[in-house]
Structure formats: C-alpha cells, structure tokens
Write a protein that holds these residues in place. Structure first.
Motif, mmCIF file in Angstrom:
data_model
loop_
_atom_site.group_PDB
_atom_site.id
_atom_site.type_symbol
_atom_site.label_atom_id
_atom_site.label_comp_id
_atom_site.label_asym_id
_atom_site.label_seq_id
_atom_site.Cartn_x
_atom_site.Cartn_y
_atom_site.Cartn_z
ATOM 1 N N LEU A 19 0.821 -1.209 0.000
ATOM 2 C CA LEU A 19 0.000 0.000 0.000
ATOM 3 C C LEU A 19 0.853 1.257 0.000
ATOM 4 C CD1 LEU A 19 -2.840 -0.902 2.516
ATOM 5 C CD2 LEU A 19 -3.139 -0.325 0.109
ATOM 6 N N THR A 20 0.396 2.279 -0.712
ATOM 7 C CA THR A 20 1.028 3.588 -0.684
ATOM 8 C C THR A 20 -0.042 4.645 -0.915
ATOM 9 O OG1 THR A 20 2.813 4.956 -1.598
ATOM 10 C CG2 THR A 20 1.534 3.646 -3.162
ATOM 11 N N THR A 21 0.298 5.889 -0.650
ATOM 12 C CA THR A 21 -0.655 6.972 -0.919
ATOM 13 C C THR A 21 -0.701 7.258 -2.415
ATOM 14 O OG1 THR A 21 1.103 8.584 -0.542
ATOM 15 C CG2 THR A 21 -0.318 8.032 1.330
ATOM 16 N N SER A 22 -1.808 7.826 -2.857
ATOM 17 C CA SER A 22 -1.942 8.195 -4.263
ATOM 18 C C SER A 22 -2.261 9.684 -4.371
ATOM 19 C CB SER A 22 -3.057 7.374 -4.935
ATOM 20 O OG SER A 22 -4.324 7.794 -4.442
ATOM 21 N N ASN A 23 -2.203 10.207 -5.585
ATOM 22 C CA ASN A 23 -2.462 11.638 -5.785
ATOM 23 C C ASN A 23 -3.948 11.956 -5.887
ATOM 24 O OD1 ASN A 23 -3.051 10.526 -8.221
ATOM 25 N ND2 ASN A 23 -1.483 11.624 -9.397
ATOM 26 N N ALA A 28 -3.151 3.303 -3.048
ATOM 27 C CA ALA A 28 -2.982 2.442 -4.209
ATOM 28 C C ALA A 28 -2.026 1.313 -3.848
ATOM 29 C CB ALA A 28 -2.446 3.235 -5.392
ATOM 30 N N TYR A 29 -2.058 0.259 -4.644
ATOM 31 C CA TYR A 29 -1.130 -0.849 -4.484
ATOM 32 C C TYR A 29 -0.001 -0.715 -5.502
ATOM 33 C CZ TYR A 29 -4.775 -3.143 -1.725
ATOM 34 O OH TYR A 29 -5.717 -3.451 -0.772
ATOM 35 N N PHE A 30 1.201 -1.144 -5.106
ATOM 36 C CA PHE A 30 2.283 -1.176 -6.084
ATOM 37 C C PHE A 30 3.113 -2.442 -5.878
ATOM 38 C CE2 PHE A 30 4.054 0.612 -2.380
ATOM 39 C CZ PHE A 30 5.443 0.653 -2.453
ATOM 40 N N TYR A 31 3.898 -2.777 -6.904
ATOM 41 C CA TYR A 31 4.505 -4.097 -6.978
ATOM 42 C C TYR A 31 5.961 -4.010 -7.443
ATOM 43 C CZ TYR A 31 -0.466 -5.316 -7.171
ATOM 44 O OH TYR A 31 -1.807 -5.433 -6.908
ATOM 45 N N GLY A 32 6.641 -5.153 -7.352
ATOM 46 C CA GLY A 32 7.959 -5.297 -7.953
ATOM 47 C C GLY A 32 9.074 -4.637 -7.164
ATOM 48 N N THR A 33 10.194 -4.388 -7.846
ATOM 49 C CA THR A 33 11.322 -3.727 -7.200
ATOM 50 C C THR A 33 10.978 -2.295 -6.824
ATOM 51 O OG1 THR A 33 12.193 -3.193 -9.386
ATOM 52 C CG2 THR A 33 13.068 -5.145 -8.307
ATOM 53 N N SER A 34 9.924 -1.735 -7.413
ATOM 54 C CA SER A 34 9.444 -0.415 -7.007
ATOM 55 C C SER A 34 8.957 -0.431 -5.561
ATOM 56 C CB SER A 34 8.307 0.052 -7.927
ATOM 57 O OG SER A 34 8.743 0.159 -9.257
ATOM 58 N N ALA A 35 8.660 -1.621 -5.051
ATOM 59 C CA ALA A 35 8.253 -1.758 -3.653
ATOM 60 C C ALA A 35 9.422 -2.207 -2.787
ATOM 61 C CB ALA A 35 7.103 -2.767 -3.550
#
Length: 248
Positions: A19-23, A28-35
C-alpha cells in the motif's frame, strides 16, 4: 512470482501488493522492485542514522546477518562457515529492526575499507563441457566472487546462450549455480555469453585458500559452443566484522 533466482541475490524484501498513498487523496497498491528496493533503502538510512561510520560492505553484511527466514528451511543451504544462503531469497527477508539493532553495536574496521582482490584468468578454446581449476594460495575472508566468461560458437561472435549452465565450487565445498540452461536468454536475438559476468554471495565468509572449481556446460550437445576465456575474481578482506566488546 516475478522474482529471479541466482547466486547474486543479497536478500529479499516484500514486493507484492504493498500500500502507498496516491495523488487522488486515496491509496494504491504497487509491486515489484518499485516496492522492495525503497524498503531496503529505508532500512539502510535507519542503520546509518544510528551508526554513520558504516561502510557499504558493513551495510551489506549487516543486512545479510540480520535477515529473517523466508520460504522453507529446505530453500537454504549452509556454506563452509555456517552462513545459510538461498538461490531464491539470498540471505533471507529484510528485517529492518534487527538490522538497526545490529548496526548500533557494529564496529566498522578500517581494514575493511581496502578490499583485497585476487584475479585468476584461464584462456582456452576448448569445446564444452569444461571443468576449470583455480588454485589460490592466499588465505583471506571471501566476500564477493565474480566469474566473467566468453562462451560462443567457434568462429562466431554471437550465438544462443540459452543452453549454457555454469556453477562454481569453493575450496570448502560450497557450490553456487550462476546460471542454468533456460530459454529466456535467447529472447533477444544474438544474446549470448560472449562477454558476461556473474556474481556469487553464497561463499560469504569462507576462506579463499584452496582450489576453486568452475564448471561450464552446454545442454545442447549438438551445438558447438566453446569456452574461450574465463576470469575468476575474489573480493575478500583480511579481517572479520566486529561488535562492541568483541573485536575479531
């Protein structure tokens, strides 16, 4: 499910459905090495906050020593010095709290600022498979092991490397698999191991002295893959890590 395996993995961190904040004033959810990468970077910043004298090699070792179990016990194999390593998870799963606690009691040793490097080169033009022996007469504490190789079809600069398999075995008997025959390498036309380098962390802490073995095979026995050059580089240190009240 999108993770890769290999002997170059330091450790693992969550990378799925975070989970992260969105604009949109929401989440929002995010995945991968970005997390996973920001989680590790955040842990490192906390480590440096409590011990600014840590060098990058201190940070890497602390992260590996403090990593929590992941997967199943069968995924991990101890090396010659008892360091448990997995080709899927590396040293394990990031444990930020334990890493910070360990950093508080860690004494960065000045000698660790100067990495000791040994390079051994073997040049040939022999058809695969090949087993190469690298005798090392210097006793140091292994950190990073690097294998660079040139394997290609005889007389051709490029080729299909998807059938190539490589492993390296330390003098203490720890075997790390650098690559296995796969179809993924050949997705890019002309992709090969013409000039390719692998890294292994599976031998961390072991003694460098003795005979290192590198095995290169071609699963496609009808192919004419040849090994033209292979270079083994051992990055090691003269001293182990140190804790408050327990210098080594």
């Amino acid at each position: 499910y999108f993770s890769e395996w290999g002997a170059a993995i330091t450790l693992s961190a969550p990378g799925y459905q975070l989970l992260t904040t969105s604009n949109q004033n929401s989440f929002a959810y995010f995945y991968g090495t970005s997390a996973s990468a920001p989680l590790v970077a955040g842990a490192v910043s906390l480590m440096l906050a409590v011990n600014p004298d840590l060098g990058w090699r201190d940070v890497q070792e602390i992260l590996m020593m403090s990593a929590a179990p992941a997967g199943t016990p069968e995924d991990f194999v101890p090396n010659g010095m008892g360091f448990r390593y997995s080709h899927v998870f590396g040293a394990g799963k990031l444990d930020a709290e334990m890493a910070v606690r360990l950093s508080q009691h860690w004494i960065p040793l000045p000698v660790r600022q100067s990495n000791f490097t040994m390079v051994h080169e073997y040049t040939t033009a022999a058809r695969l498979p090949q087993l190469i022996f690298f005798p090392v007469g210097v006793a140091r504490r292994t950190e990073h092991v690097r294998v660079c190789m040139e394997a290609r079809h005889l007389g051709v600069d490029v080729g299909d490397g998807s059938s190539i398999g490589v492993w390296i075995e330390s003098p203490m008997g720890t075997r790390a698999y650098l690559t296995k025959p796969t179809t993924r390498v050949s997705i890019v036309v002309g992709c090969s191991y013409h000039d390719w380098c692998f890294t292994s962390l599976a031998h961390w802490g072991e003694a460098t002295e003795g005979v290192w073995k590198v095995f290169v095979e071609d699963a496609n026995r009808l192919a004419s893959q040849h090994l033209h050059r292979i270079v083994l580089t051992l990055h090691a240190s003269e001293a182990t890590y140190g804790f408050v009240g327990c210098l080594q």
